[in-house]
Scaffold this motif. Structure first.
Motif, PDB file in Angstrom:
ATOM      1  N   ILE A 167       0.986  -1.296  -0.089  1.00  0.00           N
ATOM      2  CA  ILE A 167       0.091   0.038   0.200  1.00  0.00           C
ATOM      3  C   ILE A 167       1.058   1.152  -0.005  1.00  0.00           C
ATOM      4  O   ILE A 167       1.625   1.374   1.078  1.00  0.00           O
ATOM      5  CB  ILE A 167      -0.853  -0.082   1.212  1.00  0.00           C
ATOM      6  N   ALA A 168       1.137   1.799  -1.229  1.00  0.00           N
ATOM      7  CA  ALA A 168       1.905   3.113  -1.141  1.00  0.00           C
ATOM      8  C   ALA A 168       1.081   4.174  -1.237  1.00  0.00           C
ATOM      9  O   ALA A 168      -0.153   4.318  -1.911  1.00  0.00           O
ATOM     10  CB  ALA A 168       2.669   3.136  -2.364  1.00  0.00           C
ATOM     11  N   PHE A 169       1.593   5.414  -0.734  1.00  0.00           N
ATOM     12  CA  PHE A 169       0.926   6.801  -0.818  1.00  0.00           C
ATOM     13  C   PHE A 169       1.922   7.776  -0.661  1.00  0.00           C
ATOM     14  O   PHE A 169       2.897   7.783  -0.040  1.00  0.00           O
ATOM     15  CB  PHE A 169      -0.235   6.953   0.189  1.00  0.00           C
ATOM     16  N   PHE A 179       3.727   0.326   2.736  1.00  0.00           N
ATOM     17  CA  PHE A 179       3.432  -0.721   3.750  1.00  0.00           C
ATOM     18  C   PHE A 179       2.895  -1.820   2.990  1.00  0.00           C
ATOM     19  O   PHE A 179       2.217  -1.558   2.165  1.00  0.00           O
ATOM     20  CB  PHE A 179       2.447  -0.066   4.795  1.00  0.00           C
ATOM     21  N   ILE A 180       3.525  -3.140   3.741  1.00  0.00           N
ATOM     22  CA  ILE A 180       2.959  -4.357   3.181  1.00  0.00           C
ATOM     23  C   ILE A 180       1.836  -4.750   3.969  1.00  0.00           C
ATOM     24  O   ILE A 180       2.219  -5.090   5.019  1.00  0.00           O
ATOM     25  CB  ILE A 180       4.141  -5.350   3.027  1.00  0.00           C
ATOM     26  N   ALA A 181       0.843  -4.955   3.252  1.00  0.00           N
ATOM     27  CA  ALA A 181      -0.098  -5.641   4.081  1.00  0.00           C
ATOM     28  C   ALA A 181       0.103  -7.043   4.498  1.00  0.00           C
ATOM     29  O   ALA A 181       0.718  -7.832   3.628  1.00  0.00           O
ATOM     30  CB  ALA A 181      -1.537  -5.700   3.123  1.00  0.00           C
ATOM     31  N   GLY A 182      -0.375  -7.454   5.642  1.00  0.00           N
ATOM     32  CA  GLY A 182      -0.001  -9.011   6.224  1.00  0.00           C
ATOM     33  C   GLY A 182       1.316  -8.704   7.086  1.00  0.00           C
ATOM     34  O   GLY A 182       1.890  -9.624   7.478  1.00  0.00           O
ATOM     35  N   ARG A 227      -3.923   1.208   6.541  1.00  0.00           N
ATOM     36  CA  ARG A 227      -5.095   0.522   6.846  1.00  0.00           C
ATOM     37  C   ARG A 227      -6.525   1.159   6.114  1.00  0.00           C
ATOM     38  O   ARG A 227      -7.185   0.706   5.618  1.00  0.00           O
ATOM     39  CB  ARG A 227      -5.264   0.248   8.234  1.00  0.00           C
ATOM     40  N   GLN A 228      -6.311   2.701   6.196  1.00  0.00           N
ATOM     41  CA  GLN A 228      -7.580   3.430   5.948  1.00  0.00           C
ATOM     42  C   GLN A 228      -7.575   3.404   4.445  1.00  0.00           C
ATOM     43  O   GLN A 228      -8.758   3.463   3.915  1.00  0.00           O
ATOM     44  CB  GLN A 228      -7.348   4.689   6.717  1.00  0.00           C
TER      45      GLN A 228
END
Ligand code: GLU
Length: 286
Positions: A167-169, A179-182, A227-228
């Motif tokens: 998840i990149a922003f 951030f890597i989910a999981g 997460r959001q």
């Protein structure tokens, strides 16, 4: 001649979202000051939201103190619990229908599952270390649970994250974030087992409903932003922009917390300090 429509960027809408669980301290004031400066810089609106959902932790006395301290420091909002506005109510405790609607959508889309694990169960099942923000990465015990199987046990609702996805922003202050989910964070609670919507859900539901275009908050919430972003996607809503501020540390290098009473705005004003003096100390733009 027919003119093509010009895309107009929505007007900047920022927010201050304190939780009334203690007296505001200098660290809050600093983050909020950035939020206020950003709203001014973009000629936008600043909204005050009272994040008072967790009635086990908040006290009415802190709500009044919060408003007073914010005004004393020089904050000025155009919508809020004390002044109203077109996106009222601004107290989270009065916005349950928004959270229920969001929960329903997540459920309908099969993004969440009921989880009967207690904190202890999770601690015992976890062998991997903690997430990037020190929360335990949920081991997925209840991932295949159906609501019909929870019986009369208490359960929370958890969001199933896409394991392995990055998840990149682009943070407006800190630059590219990933951030890597999981791994950096696991399946997270959106609705607690005591019936209270969790921070992740109430925050997304409100920021979206209040048409916030930029969220300014502390860097301790960077992983929560990842997460959001997943929740916005699941709800089919466009995420706002994000501006995370570095956290203020005390002279021992520790993060300021509400328990640092010596640095509460109350205490500082009692010592005769002025907001301008305090701002000067952190070198904030005035
Ligand atoms: N009420 C939350 C807090 O005080 C808001 C965090 C946020 O800005 O999203 O931590």
């Amino acid at each position: 001649m027919h003119q093509p429509p010009i895309a107009v960027a929505p007007k900047y809408r920022g927010r201050l979202a304190p939780s009334p669980t203690g007296y505001l301290h200098l660290g809050h004031a600093r983050t909020f000051w950035f939020a206020q400066q950003r709203a001014k810089q973009f000629g936008g609106e600043l909204i005050l939201r009272n994040d008072d959902l967790d009635s086990t932790r908040y006290q009415m006395e802190f709500v009044d103190a919060m408003l007073e301290d914010l005004r004393w420091f020089g904050f000025d909002w155009s919508e809020g619990p004390d002044v109203g506005g077109s996106f009222a109510p601004y107290n989270q405790s009065e916005r349950m229908s928004f959270y229920q609607a969001a929960l329903e959508r997540l459920r309908a889309g099969n993004f969440i599952y009921p989880c009967t694990c207690s904190r202890k169960d999770i601690q015992q099942a976890v062998t991997a270390p903690h997430a990037a923000d020190d929360e335990v990465v949920y081991p997925g015990t209840c991932r295949r649970n159906l609501k019909s199987e929870t019986g009369d046990r208490k359960f929370s609702w958890r969001f199933r994250v896409p394991d392995g996805e990055t998840i990149a922003f682009a943070d407006e202050n800190l630059g590219e974030q990933k951030f890597i989910a999981g791994k950096d964070f696991g399946d997270f609670v959106v609705w607690r087992n005591d019936g209270v919507p969790a921070y992740q859900l109430s925050c997304v539901a409100d920021d979206a409903a209040m048409q916030i275009t930029e969220v300014v908050r502390g860097a301790d919430l960077l992983v929560s932003t990842a997460r959001q972003i997943l929740m916005y996607r699941a709800l089919g809503l466009p995420p706002p922009r994000f501006f995370h501020c570095e956290l203020m540390l005390d002279d021992k290098g520790e993060r300021l917390a509400k328990r640092h009473d010596a640095l509460s705005l109350r205490q500082l004003s009692g010592q005769g300090k002025t907001p301008a003096e305090l701002r000067l100390a952190w070198g904030a733009p005035d």
